[in-house]
Design a protein around this motif. Sequence first.
Motif, PDB file in Angstrom:
ATOM      1  N   ILE A   1       0.840  -1.199   0.000  1.00  0.00           N
ATOM      2  CA  ILE A   1       0.000   0.000   0.000  1.00  0.00           C
ATOM      3  C   ILE A   1       0.875   1.249   0.000  1.00  0.00           C
ATOM      4  N   ASP A   2       1.929   1.247   0.815  1.00  0.00           N
ATOM      5  CA  ASP A   2       2.839   2.397   0.857  1.00  0.00           C
ATOM      6  C   ASP A   2       3.494   2.627  -0.499  1.00  0.00           C
ATOM      7  N   ALA A   3       3.846   1.537  -1.185  1.00  0.00           N
ATOM      8  CA  ALA A   3       4.487   1.669  -2.500  1.00  0.00           C
ATOM      9  C   ALA A   3       3.525   2.282  -3.509  1.00  0.00           C
ATOM     10  N   VAL A   4       2.268   1.816  -3.516  1.00  0.00           N
ATOM     11  CA  VAL A   4       1.271   2.395  -4.423  1.00  0.00           C
ATOM     12  C   VAL A   4       1.057   3.868  -4.105  1.00  0.00           C
ATOM     13  N   PHE A   5       0.967   4.175  -2.827  1.00  0.00           N
ATOM     14  CA  PHE A   5       0.753   5.561  -2.391  1.00  0.00           C
ATOM     15  C   PHE A   5       1.905   6.463  -2.837  1.00  0.00           C
ATOM     16  N   SER A   6       3.132   6.012  -2.627  1.00  0.00           N
ATOM     17  CA  SER A   6       4.304   6.823  -2.960  1.00  0.00           C
ATOM     18  C   SER A   6       4.478   6.978  -4.470  1.00  0.00           C
ATOM     19  N   VAL A   7       4.371   5.883  -5.210  1.00  0.00           N
ATOM     20  CA  VAL A   7       4.588   5.942  -6.663  1.00  0.00           C
ATOM     21  C   VAL A   7       3.523   6.801  -7.335  1.00  0.00           C
ATOM     22  N   SER A   8       2.268   6.648  -6.930  1.00  0.00           N
ATOM     23  CA  SER A   8       1.203   7.463  -7.525  1.00  0.00           C
ATOM     24  C   SER A   8       1.365   8.932  -7.156  1.00  0.00           C
ATOM     25  N   SER A   9       1.933   9.208  -5.977  1.00  0.00           N
ATOM     26  CA  SER A   9       2.156  10.586  -5.555  1.00  0.00           C
ATOM     27  C   SER A   9       3.310  11.241  -6.306  1.00  0.00           C
ATOM     28  N   ILE A  10       4.186  10.447  -6.879  1.00  0.00           N
ATOM     29  CA  ILE A  10       5.262  10.966  -7.726  1.00  0.00           C
ATOM     30  C   ILE A  10       4.774  11.105  -9.160  1.00  0.00           C
ATOM     31  N   LEU A  11       4.020  10.110  -9.609  1.00  0.00           N
ATOM     32  CA  LEU A  11       3.541  10.080 -10.990  1.00  0.00           C
ATOM     33  C   LEU A  11       2.591  11.242 -11.290  1.00  0.00           C
ATOM     34  N   THR A  12       1.723  11.583 -10.339  1.00  0.00           N
ATOM     35  CA  THR A  12       0.704  12.610 -10.581  1.00  0.00           C
ATOM     36  C   THR A  12       1.295  13.989 -10.838  1.00  0.00           C
ATOM     37  N   PRO A  13       2.155  14.532  -9.958  1.00  0.00           N
ATOM     38  CA  PRO A  13       2.720  15.853 -10.262  1.00  0.00           C
ATOM     39  C   PRO A  13       3.611  15.845 -11.496  1.00  0.00           C
ATOM     40  N   PHE A  14       4.269  14.704 -11.753  1.00  0.00           N
ATOM     41  CA  PHE A  14       5.102  14.642 -12.964  1.00  0.00           C
ATOM     42  C   PHE A  14       4.230  14.764 -14.208  1.00  0.00           C
ATOM     43  N   ALA A  15       3.118  14.030 -14.236  1.00  0.00           N
ATOM     44  CA  ALA A  15       2.220  14.076 -15.396  1.00  0.00           C
ATOM     45  C   ALA A  15       1.617  15.467 -15.567  1.00  0.00           C
ATOM     46  N   LEU A  16       1.203  16.083 -14.469  1.00  0.00           N
ATOM     47  CA  LEU A  16       0.664  17.441 -14.554  1.00  0.00           C
ATOM     48  C   LEU A  16       1.730  18.417 -15.039  1.00  0.00           C
ATOM     49  N   GLY A  17       2.967  18.213 -14.586  1.00  0.00           N
ATOM     50  CA  GLY A  17       4.062  19.075 -15.038  1.00  0.00           C
ATOM     51  C   GLY A  17       4.338  18.936 -16.521  1.00  0.00           C
ATOM     52  N   THR A  18       4.243  17.708 -17.038  1.00  0.00           N
ATOM     53  CA  THR A  18       4.462  17.530 -18.482  1.00  0.00           C
ATOM     54  C   THR A  18       3.366  18.223 -19.289  1.00  0.00           C
ATOM     55  N   ALA A  19       2.138  18.213 -18.760  1.00  0.00           N
ATOM     56  CA  ALA A  19       1.045  18.914 -19.446  1.00  0.00           C
ATOM     57  C   ALA A  19       1.298  20.417 -19.477  1.00  0.00           C
ATOM     58  N   ILE A  20       1.741  20.960 -18.355  1.00  0.00           N
ATOM     59  CA  ILE A  20       2.065  22.389 -18.300  1.00  0.00           C
ATOM     60  C   ILE A  20       3.197  22.709 -19.263  1.00  0.00           C
ATOM     61  N   GLY A  21       4.184  21.818 -19.338  1.00  0.00           N
ATOM     62  CA  GLY A  21       5.296  22.031 -20.264  1.00  0.00           C
ATOM     63  C   GLY A  21       4.849  22.045 -21.704  1.00  0.00           C
ATOM     64  N   GLY A  22       3.898  21.181 -22.050  1.00  0.00           N
ATOM     65  CA  GLY A  22       3.377  21.164 -23.413  1.00  0.00           C
ATOM     66  C   GLY A  22       2.668  22.448 -23.774  1.00  0.00           C
ATOM     67  N   ILE A  23       1.876  22.972 -22.822  1.00  0.00           N
ATOM     68  CA  ILE A  23       1.175  24.236 -23.066  1.00  0.00           C
ATOM     69  C   ILE A  23       2.174  25.385 -23.177  1.00  0.00           C
ATOM     70  N   ALA A  24       3.095  25.449 -22.202  1.00  0.00           N
ATOM     71  CA  ALA A  24       4.026  26.579 -22.142  1.00  0.00           C
ATOM     72  C   ALA A  24       4.970  26.628 -23.334  1.00  0.00           C
ATOM     73  N   SER A  25       5.297  25.467 -23.891  1.00  0.00           N
ATOM     74  CA  SER A  25       6.235  25.445 -25.017  1.00  0.00           C
ATOM     75  C   SER A  25       5.536  25.538 -26.369  1.00  0.00           C
ATOM     76  N   GLY A  26       4.225  25.796 -26.352  1.00  0.00           N
ATOM     77  CA  GLY A  26       3.495  26.026 -27.596  1.00  0.00           C
ATOM     78  C   GLY A  26       3.174  24.782 -28.390  1.00  0.00           C
ATOM     79  N   ARG A  27       3.069  23.639 -27.717  1.00  0.00           N
ATOM     80  CA  ARG A  27       2.802  22.387 -28.421  1.00  0.00           C
ATOM     81  C   ARG A  27       1.321  21.987 -28.386  1.00  0.00           C
ATOM     82  N   VAL A  28       0.474  22.897 -27.902  1.00  0.00           N
ATOM     83  CA  VAL A  28      -0.960  22.623 -27.852  1.00  0.00           C
ATOM     84  C   VAL A  28      -1.688  23.679 -28.683  1.00  0.00           C
ATOM     85  N   PRO A  29      -1.899  23.419 -29.965  1.00  0.00           N
ATOM     86  CA  PRO A  29      -2.611  24.381 -30.817  1.00  0.00           C
ATOM     87  C   PRO A  29      -4.110  24.379 -30.523  1.00  0.00           C
ATOM     88  N   VAL A  30      -4.778  25.424 -30.970  1.00  0.00           N
ATOM     89  CA  VAL A  30      -6.218  25.538 -30.781  1.00  0.00           C
ATOM     90  C   VAL A  30      -6.929  24.529 -31.678  1.00  0.00           C
TER      91      VAL A  30
END
Length: 271
Positions: free
Chosen positions: A114-143
């Motif tokens: 349970i601790d492993a699932v909790f920790s890994v998902s807690s790392i994966l979530t902000p990383f995924a959100l950060g990659t989305a922000i990076g895509g927007i900020a670098s102009g890779r998301v057109p209208v």
Amino acid sequence: MTLAEVPLVLMLVGLTAYAVLGGADFGAAFWQLGARTEARREHAYRAMGPVWEANHVWLIFVLAICWTAYPEAFASIFSTLSMPLFIAALGIILRGTAYAVHAGTAREIERKAIDAVFSVSSILTPFALGTAIGGIASGRVPVGNAEGDLVTSWVNPTSFAIGVIAVATGVYLAAVYLAGDAARAGLDDLAAAFRARALAAGFATGAVALAGLLVVSLDAERLRDGLFGWPAILALVASAAAGLATLELVRRARFEPARYLASAAVAAIVV
């Protein structure tokens, strides 16, 4: 400022709060990963108890404003970046489930799983959100509906750099907060342990942020020009100054003011 820009300011406030409060919530789970002592694991769980999952309200706040005020942008973002946003949502669900059931585990093997699932998902979530922000900020998301590439929009150097920064800042904040919580509870051994981790995480996060600036400079010209222009450069300087001051306060074991300066350093990065 025009009326059309007011929702952007509200979104910035919500995003900053989520990065500072939710980020620390995610980061606390990192310190449970591979923890050798039950005390360290339980201290992180106790610290998150009053706020676990509540910080996602800030994320909902940002999303609600975005789809209400800028529906075309919202549709473009969620169609092109459907993969990282799905990963983030899955991580939030797994994280919440693991936290909810951890108290009911009876055997050590169950607790570790349970601790492993909790920790890994807690790392994966902000990383995924950060990659989305990076895509927007670098102009890779057109209208338009899924007008951007479903893979390269978030699998690129800028997205990965911001994803790593998102994880690192949460880990850094959590270490500072947990050290302060332990000191306030009179848990001197835990306070000393998290003090050492906060110092290490602070230096590591600073290095990651500098490396991220280099990656952005090489990969995203528009974002680079914005970051190193006025007034963004002021936020970068403020973040660096607050980060260095935080490290000195942590070194002196003055955790209460360190919490506020650490939060300011991360908030300045978001801004």
